[in-house]
Enzyme design. Structure first.
Site, mmCIF file in Angstrom:
data_model
loop_
_atom_site.group_PDB
_atom_site.id
_atom_site.type_symbol
_atom_site.label_atom_id
_atom_site.label_comp_id
_atom_site.label_asym_id
_atom_site.label_seq_id
_atom_site.Cartn_x
_atom_site.Cartn_y
_atom_site.Cartn_z
ATOM 1 N N GLU A 8 -17.052 9.112 -87.568
ATOM 2 C CA GLU A 8 -17.355 9.214 -85.998
ATOM 3 C C GLU A 8 -17.132 10.548 -85.607
ATOM 4 O OE1 GLU A 8 -19.050 8.451 -83.057
ATOM 5 O OE2 GLU A 8 -18.442 6.320 -83.913
ATOM 6 N N VAL A 36 -19.867 14.139 -85.422
ATOM 7 C CA VAL A 36 -20.882 14.355 -84.241
ATOM 8 C C VAL A 36 -20.373 14.060 -82.880
ATOM 9 C CG1 VAL A 36 -23.101 13.845 -83.468
ATOM 10 C CG2 VAL A 36 -22.517 13.807 -85.772
ATOM 11 N N GLY A 65 -17.733 15.190 -81.328
ATOM 12 C CA GLY A 65 -16.350 14.882 -81.004
ATOM 13 C C GLY A 65 -15.838 13.776 -80.638
ATOM 14 N N ILE A 86 -17.074 11.607 -78.296
ATOM 15 C CA ILE A 86 -18.109 10.829 -77.761
ATOM 16 C C ILE A 86 -18.321 9.663 -78.667
ATOM 17 C CG2 ILE A 86 -20.386 10.586 -76.978
ATOM 18 C CD1 ILE A 86 -20.521 13.647 -76.398
ATOM 19 N N GLY A 106 -11.697 30.259 -75.397
ATOM 20 C CA GLY A 106 -11.261 29.489 -76.643
ATOM 21 C C GLY A 106 -12.573 28.654 -77.178
ATOM 22 N N GLU A 127 -15.458 30.659 -81.352
ATOM 23 C CA GLU A 127 -14.692 31.555 -82.459
ATOM 24 C C GLU A 127 -14.885 33.016 -82.317
ATOM 25 O OE1 GLU A 127 -13.022 29.640 -84.727
ATOM 26 O OE2 GLU A 127 -13.785 27.842 -83.960
ATOM 27 N N ASP A 151 -24.315 24.517 -86.367
ATOM 28 C CA ASP A 151 -23.567 23.528 -86.109
ATOM 29 C C ASP A 151 -24.333 22.422 -85.572
ATOM 30 O OD1 ASP A 151 -20.572 22.471 -85.353
ATOM 31 O OD2 ASP A 151 -21.752 22.484 -83.462
ATOM 32 N N LYS A 169 -25.178 18.557 -87.170
ATOM 33 C CA LYS A 169 -24.973 17.217 -86.381
ATOM 34 C C LYS A 169 -26.523 16.333 -86.288
ATOM 35 C CE LYS A 169 -21.271 19.084 -83.907
ATOM 36 N NZ LYS A 169 -20.851 19.901 -82.782
ATOM 37 N N GLY A 173 -12.578 19.709 -78.682
ATOM 38 C CA GLY A 173 -11.130 19.753 -78.471
ATOM 39 C C GLY A 173 -10.542 18.800 -78.905
#
Length: 412
Positions: free
Chosen positions: A127, A130, A132, A134, A185, A188, A199, A203, A301
């Site tokens: 889960e 993709v 984070g 959500i 932050g 990267e 990225d 996803k 996060g």
């Protein structure tokens, strides 16, 4: 040790430490929903964490985890492909369920790992890979039962969305917005995976595999990042009633094939994806019965991502004896159309004499906006196959027009 499920966590970085924190601080709540305690038996990391409340459960040796029969669920939050792929594969083969937040792993090896999980009658859940925190994999998997999904499109990368928002709202140049994202932050030190679109591509590959049943590998997908987007593009986009977003999109065509792309797009103000700003993600699923459904939230996060991992851990603990139906077959890419066949209306920014007239002669009906007193023009075309667009744009360039920028227009 009855009424207890033992788990191991591979990696104690940002997400791993968040998972451990939630499992320790939400013990009662998790116990209430599960009727059993989730006990962290081992944490694998090469570093020492003497101040951790579970310091004595750390190990540097993966064999301790694989050989421990009590450990039923393993959480892979190390990131990267190796050794995470080898570790996950061995865990599944040893009859342990695996939960991961590693989108690189799922995009590269999802079909193979799901097949091993099926053979061993264990779960492989992801889960958090993709969006984070959500929820998207589980709702999509459940929606698919009653819906035919025609299209999935989303803002799937918080870093690029933050950068574009700063350009749109604060008039910042790309480089300055990227620097700010790094200082805060969100990005990267080496931001290539984000700003080059890799990225977001991983996803949308995972969502496409889930929605259409065949594994889509990232190298099969045409991918563009946001490094060439300028402030001028952002301003012209606004005049056309759009904002620029990096979009991963997959769409099923009448032929049964899929059209998948990751690229910046002009998104009309009226779209539900237009107002998703800063580090937030938004994923739109178009179903034949549901219409457009949008999932929105923080796409990254520590705690948002960790919470999605913990939800999967709970799911695995509830289904130790049975598999959750989450599966797709391997894919060879023969169900994906080539980028040249992919149809989009396009935005073009160009410089030269009589750009609009020359463009109209080539493209037929266009909508153009010229900057007074200069030879700069931006125009939008009708929808056409991308290959055809490239042919025409090359003819325009040969006719003494400097092409500064071309961006897809999202039908979102």
């Amino acid at each position: 040790m009855n009424n207890m499920v033992s788990v191991a966590i591979l990696g104690h970085g940002v997400v791993g430490s968040g998972v451990a924190e939630i499992l320790l601080t939400h013990k009662q709540k998790l116990f209430a929903s599960l009727g059993e305690e989730i006990y962290i038996k081992k944490v694998l990391d090469l570093r020492e964490f003497p101040d951790s409340p579970i310091a004595e459960r750390f190990t540097k040796d993966f064999e301790e985890i694989i050989n421990d029969l009590e450990i039923r669920v393993v959480v892979e939050v190390m990131g990267g492909l190796h050794p995470s792929y080898e570790f996950v594969k061995r865990c599944l083969k040893a009859g342990k369920s695996v939960v991961t937040s590693n989108k690189e792993l799922v995009a590269a090896y999802g079909a193979e790992l799901l097949e091993i999980a099926r053979q061993e009658n264990v779960n492989f859940l992801f889960e958090a890979s993709v969006g984070g925190g959500i929820p998207i994999i589980r709702p999509m998997n459940q929606c698919l039962v009653a819906n035919i999904v025609n299209e999935v499109a989303g803002i799937l990368n918080g870093t690029t969305n933050f950068i574009l928002t700063k350009m749109i709202e604060d008039g910042m140049q790309f480089e300055d917005a990227l620097r700010l994202a790094q200082d805060l932050g969100f990005a990267e030190r080496n931001p290539a995976a984000d700003i080059e679109g890799h990225d977001a591509c991983r996803k949308i590959c995972i969502l496409a595999s889930l929605a259409f049943g065949k594994h889509v590998y990232p190298e099969m997908v045409h991918t563009e990042g946001i490094t060439r987007i300028t402030l001028e593009d952002v301003k012209y986009a606004e005049k056309f009633g759009c904002v620029i977003k990096l979009i991963g999109r997959v769409k099923k065509l009448p032929s049964g094939k899929i059209d998948i792309v990751t690229a910046p797009m002009l998104v009309p103000f009226k779209s539900q994806l237009a107002n998703i700003d800063n580090e937030f993600n938004g994923i739109m699923v178009r179903g034949d019965c549901t219409g457009d459904v949008v999932f929105y939230g923080k796409g990254a996060g520590k705690l948002p991502t960790a919470s999605a991992v913990v939800a999967d851990i709970v799911d695995c603990c509830m289904h130790l004896k049975q598999r959750r139906f989450l599966y797709w077959a391997d894919g060879k890419g023969d169900n994906i159309i080539s980028v040249s066949e992919s149809e989009f209306a396009m935005y073009v920014r160009a410089k030269g004499k009589n750009v609009a007239a020359k463009a109209e002669a080539l493209f037929g009906s266009i909508q153009s906006i010229s900057t007074p007193g200069s030879h700069r023009t931006a125009f939008t075309t009708e929808k056409m196959p991308y290959g055809q667009f490239i042919e025409k744009i090359n003819k325009l360039a040969a006719d003494d027009v400097e092409i500064l920028s071309t961006i897809r227009i999202g039908d979102l």
